[in-house]
Scaffold this motif. Structure first.
Motif, mmCIF file in Angstrom:
data_model
loop_
_atom_site.group_PDB
_atom_site.id
_atom_site.type_symbol
_atom_site.label_atom_id
_atom_site.label_comp_id
_atom_site.label_asym_id
_atom_site.label_seq_id
_atom_site.Cartn_x
_atom_site.Cartn_y
_atom_site.Cartn_z
ATOM 1 N N GLU A 384 -79.030 -80.610 35.512
ATOM 2 C CA GLU A 384 -79.763 -81.564 36.350
ATOM 3 C C GLU A 384 -78.932 -82.043 37.540
ATOM 4 O OE1 GLU A 384 -81.516 -84.981 34.530
ATOM 5 O OE2 GLU A 384 -82.282 -83.789 32.848
ATOM 6 N N PHE A 385 -77.643 -81.869 37.435
ATOM 7 C CA PHE A 385 -76.736 -82.355 38.482
ATOM 8 C C PHE A 385 -76.136 -81.200 39.282
ATOM 9 C CE2 PHE A 385 -77.011 -85.694 35.336
ATOM 10 C CZ PHE A 385 -77.041 -86.857 36.082
ATOM 11 N N GLU A 386 -76.820 -80.060 39.236
ATOM 12 C CA GLU A 386 -76.255 -78.876 39.862
ATOM 13 C C GLU A 386 -76.020 -79.084 41.359
ATOM 14 O OE1 GLU A 386 -76.636 -74.174 40.416
ATOM 15 O OE2 GLU A 386 -78.387 -75.466 40.652
ATOM 16 N N TYR A 387 -76.927 -79.872 41.992
ATOM 17 C CA TYR A 387 -76.777 -80.164 43.422
ATOM 18 C C TYR A 387 -75.411 -80.780 43.723
ATOM 19 C CZ TYR A 387 -77.644 -85.121 42.368
ATOM 20 O OH TYR A 387 -77.546 -86.400 41.867
ATOM 21 N N TYR A 388 -74.868 -81.456 42.711
ATOM 22 C CA TYR A 388 -73.579 -82.160 42.841
ATOM 23 C C TYR A 388 -72.437 -81.251 42.391
ATOM 24 C CZ TYR A 388 -70.128 -85.660 41.003
ATOM 25 O OH TYR A 388 -69.004 -86.381 40.659
ATOM 26 N N THR A 389 -72.561 -80.730 41.164
ATOM 27 C CA THR A 389 -71.432 -79.988 40.596
ATOM 28 C C THR A 389 -71.108 -78.732 41.409
ATOM 29 O OG1 THR A 389 -72.954 -78.884 39.059
ATOM 30 C CG2 THR A 389 -71.733 -80.783 38.230
ATOM 31 N N LYS A 390 -72.127 -78.089 42.002
ATOM 32 C CA LYS A 390 -71.829 -76.820 42.674
ATOM 33 C C LYS A 390 -70.934 -77.010 43.889
ATOM 34 C CE LYS A 390 -75.895 -76.133 45.571
ATOM 35 N NZ LYS A 390 -77.231 -75.599 45.650
ATOM 36 N N MET A 391 -70.986 -78.211 44.505
ATOM 37 C CA MET A 391 -70.120 -78.454 45.658
ATOM 38 C C MET A 391 -68.643 -78.490 45.256
ATOM 39 S SD MET A 391 -72.022 -78.420 48.214
ATOM 40 C CE MET A 391 -73.756 -78.023 48.054
ATOM 41 N N PHE A 392 -68.403 -78.657 43.947
ATOM 42 C CA PHE A 392 -67.027 -78.671 43.456
ATOM 43 C C PHE A 392 -66.477 -77.246 43.349
ATOM 44 C CE2 PHE A 392 -66.207 -83.159 42.266
ATOM 45 C CZ PHE A 392 -67.431 -83.680 42.632
ATOM 46 N N LYS A 393 -67.342 -76.268 43.662
ATOM 47 C CA LYS A 393 -66.884 -74.863 43.662
ATOM 48 C C LYS A 393 -66.551 -74.381 45.072
ATOM 49 C CE LYS A 393 -70.519 -73.230 41.256
ATOM 50 N NZ LYS A 393 -71.330 -72.334 40.388
ATOM 51 N N TYR A 394 -66.790 -75.262 46.069
ATOM 52 C CA TYR A 394 -66.624 -74.819 47.455
ATOM 53 C C TYR A 394 -65.509 -75.570 48.182
ATOM 54 C CZ TYR A 394 -71.421 -73.358 46.297
ATOM 55 O OH TYR A 394 -72.537 -72.848 45.684
ATOM 56 N N GLY A 395 -64.488 -75.974 47.417
ATOM 57 C CA GLY A 395 -63.357 -76.640 48.076
ATOM 58 C C GLY A 395 -63.507 -78.152 48.054
ATOM 59 N N MET A 396 -63.287 -78.752 46.895
ATOM 60 C CA MET A 396 -63.393 -80.220 46.758
ATOM 61 C C MET A 396 -62.002 -80.790 46.541
ATOM 62 S SD MET A 396 -65.333 -82.887 46.737
ATOM 63 C CE MET A 396 -67.032 -82.358 46.522
ATOM 64 N N PRO A 397 -61.461 -81.493 47.532
ATOM 65 C CA PRO A 397 -60.098 -82.013 47.377
ATOM 66 C C PRO A 397 -60.059 -83.184 46.399
ATOM 67 C CG PRO A 397 -61.003 -82.627 49.522
ATOM 68 C CD PRO A 397 -62.065 -81.848 48.813
ATOM 69 N N PRO A 398 -58.864 -83.554 45.936
ATOM 70 C CA PRO A 398 -58.745 -84.777 45.133
ATOM 71 C C PRO A 398 -59.283 -85.950 45.947
ATOM 72 C CG PRO A 398 -56.642 -83.612 45.232
ATOM 73 C CD PRO A 398 -57.559 -82.931 46.188
ATOM 74 N N HIS A 399 -59.966 -86.858 45.301
ATOM 75 C CA HIS A 399 -60.500 -88.022 46.014
ATOM 76 C C HIS A 399 -60.659 -89.187 45.055
ATOM 77 C CE1 HIS A 399 -64.021 -85.755 44.568
ATOM 78 N NE2 HIS A 399 -64.695 -86.879 44.576
ATOM 79 N N ALA A 400 -60.772 -90.379 45.640
ATOM 80 C CA ALA A 400 -60.869 -91.609 44.837
ATOM 81 C C ALA A 400 -61.737 -92.604 45.592
ATOM 82 C CB ALA A 400 -59.476 -92.200 44.596
ATOM 83 N N GLY A 401 -62.241 -93.590 44.881
ATOM 84 C CA GLY A 401 -63.090 -94.589 45.541
ATOM 85 C C GLY A 401 -63.420 -95.730 44.605
ATOM 86 N N TRP A 402 -64.321 -96.576 45.087
ATOM 87 C CA TRP A 402 -64.716 -97.748 44.311
ATOM 88 C C TRP A 402 -66.017 -98.325 44.839
ATOM 89 C CZ3 TRP A 402 -64.999 -101.160 48.211
ATOM 90 C CH2 TRP A 402 -64.040 -101.124 49.225
ATOM 91 N N GLY A 403 -66.603 -99.221 44.036
ATOM 92 C CA GLY A 403 -67.792 -99.982 44.427
ATOM 93 C C GLY A 403 -67.527 -101.467 44.223
ATOM 94 N N LEU A 404 -67.843 -102.245 45.257
ATOM 95 C CA LEU A 404 -67.596 -103.699 45.260
ATOM 96 C C LEU A 404 -68.932 -104.409 45.457
ATOM 97 C CD1 LEU A 404 -66.079 -106.444 45.905
ATOM 98 C CD2 LEU A 404 -65.596 -105.511 48.161
#
Ligand code: ATP
Ligand code: AMO
Length: 434
Positions: A384-404
């Protein structure tokens, strides 16, 4: 009203046209005063009954409080007037009359309950101390945007109607999308990550999040405003630096630019800008310190989430903003990365105000295989999340974030007892309109 002058800007010795609300009418017999209020303050208008045009006197004294009026006349110095100046009118216009019975009293002489105030926000925000909250909120968001830009972030807007949730399945509002099941988004989480992996690299969003929280508390909303950050080549500690920067920048901006609003809230002397360098406790240190307070009925053990009472006990002991990091992996979401040398411990963190949680964040799992495994472990179908996970096959660098949570930031900054005070038109269990 092209030539309108705000009441705070009138100059003695000059003529002016003012426009605003009738705050008060004081009729003393031979002389009467109308106090006209606008966004900048109030001005006394003097009506001398025997000396002025009869029609002007009659019509001006006939207006109900909170009617909108305009006066043109000479501005004079008058030490007996509340602001040391008054307007002696030559022209009067009743722009928009108000009923004589009002659901709440904007002069503040009669208190109104919160539900009445929320049903009548237009009148409620005529009170300086309520208007001040929203002027400060706007300043907080302005300062946050400016800070994000100063650290190289691009503002993005992501969809609020989505096909899948991310923050746990129970808190989604389902909607019908042309006959298909859809949801109001709980967090821009997946979209902001997708954009961190794009050419933008460092992004932020300030937008609504929707959570079908069943409980009615003073610090939860069903529609809140989330300030979100995501950046590439960041680890969780870099992300913590950014959120600390935002929080301090917001307080500094309010301190510098909202003196009048803090005065209206009776906070001018009490307002303190936090220094930054917020303590960074590990989860285990937090447990130990909470247990040592002896405030809880039961000792916390490794793996427990922190209850409201636990957060409060620790907050009281620390007395400033602080971070809790190194949470057990099992109580953090699938998208948070575990430490490379310790799969039981996650890079997830929370930023706490002494009274409540303000922020969740962490470094993200950017490797395809562990990410897909994480979905499965959390009981989510990776397909169901393929739209998201597949982008991790095309060069996804380490990243970090947050929500406030923007409302929580304003609420804690101003010591408001209820988060609804920080939203114009709150959505909660009982409230769908206005
Ligand atoms: P004036 O000589 O300015 O006409 P007054 O005392 O003769 O003033 P009154 O009609 O008796 O006029 O005023 C009633 C009350 O209003 C008094 O207590 C007076 O001090 C006060 N007052 C008069 N003019 C002003 C003003 N411009 N601003 C504030 N208060 C005023
Ligand atoms: P989380 O669910 O902890 O994390 O939300 C982040 C922050 O948003 C605010 N918040 C709320 N405020 C008011 N009412 C609510 N119902 C509400 N829910 C959340 C809080 C909270 O700390 N995707 C992650 C963030 C990330 O990792 O980037 C997330 O949504 O201040």
């Amino acid at each position: 009203f092209e030539n309108r002058t705000y009441t705070a800007d009138v100059t003695p010795g000059e003529s002016a046209t003012i426009a605003g609300w009738v705050h008060e009418v004081r009729d003393l017999g031979g002389i009467a005063f109308l106090i006209v209020r606008d966004k900048t303050g109030k001005l006394q208008v003097k009506i001398e009954k025997d000396e002025m045009d009869e029609e002007l006197v009659e019509s001006a004294l006939d207006v109900a409080r909170e009617s909108v009026v305009s006066f043109t006349g000479d501005v004079k110095e008058e030490p007996r007037a509340p602001t040391d100046v008054e307007l002696v009118p030559e022209e009067f216009e009743l722009v928009a009359p108000a009923d004589t019975e009002l659901p709440l009293d904007p002069s503040g002489k009669v208190d109104a309950e919160l539900p009445t105030r929320l049903d009548n926000r237009t009148l409620d925000l005529r009170k300086p101390e309520v208007k001040a909250i929203f002027e400060i909120r706007a300043e907080v968001l302005r300062a946050a945007r400016e800070y994000f830009r100063s650290v190289g972030c691009t503002e993005i807007n992501t969809p609020k109607i989505v096909a899948t949730g991310t923050e746990g399945g129970t808190e989604l509002f389902p909607i019908s999308y042309f006959g298909e099941e859809a949801f109001m988004n709980q967090s821009p989480q997946l979209f902001k990550q997708l954009m961190a992996g794009s050419g933008l690299e460092r992004v932020f969003e300030i937008g609504p999040i929707f959570r079908a929280e069943e409980h009615n508390t003073p610090r939860h909303l069903n529609e809140a405003t989330s300030i979100d950050f995501e950046g590439t080549f960041c680890d969780h500690e870099d992300a913590m630096d950014v959120v600390e920067g935002i929080v301090v920048a917001a307080y500094e901006a309010v301190n510098e630019n909202c003196a009048e609003q803090l005065e209206a809230l009776d906070m001018a002397d009490a307002f303190e800008v936090p220094e930054g360098g917020f303590p960074r406790l590990t989860y285990e240190e937090a447990l130990d310190r909470i247990n040592a307070t002896g405030e809880l009925d039961e000792r916390l053990v490794y793996g427990d989430d922190l209850s409201t009472e636990a957060e409060r006990a620790l907050g009281e002991e620390i007395g400033s903003h602080y971070f809790i990091m190194d949470w057990p992996s099992e109580i953090k979401p699938f998208y948070i990365k575990d430490y490379d040398d310790d799969a039981e411990t996650s890079t997830g963190f929370d930023l706490m105000h002494p009274s409540m949680e303000l922020v969740s964040g962490g470094q993200r799992e950017h490797r395809y295989d562990p990410l897909v495994e994480g979905f499965e472990q959390q009981g989510l179908d990776p397909d169901e999340f393929e739209y998201y996970t597949k982008m991790f096959k095309y060069g996804m660098p380490p990243h970090a974030g947050w929500g406030l949570g923007a409302e929580r930031l304003v609420m804690t900054m101003l010591g408001l007892g209820n988060i609804r005070e920080a939203v114009l038109f709150p959505r909660d269990r009982q409230r769908l309109s206005p």
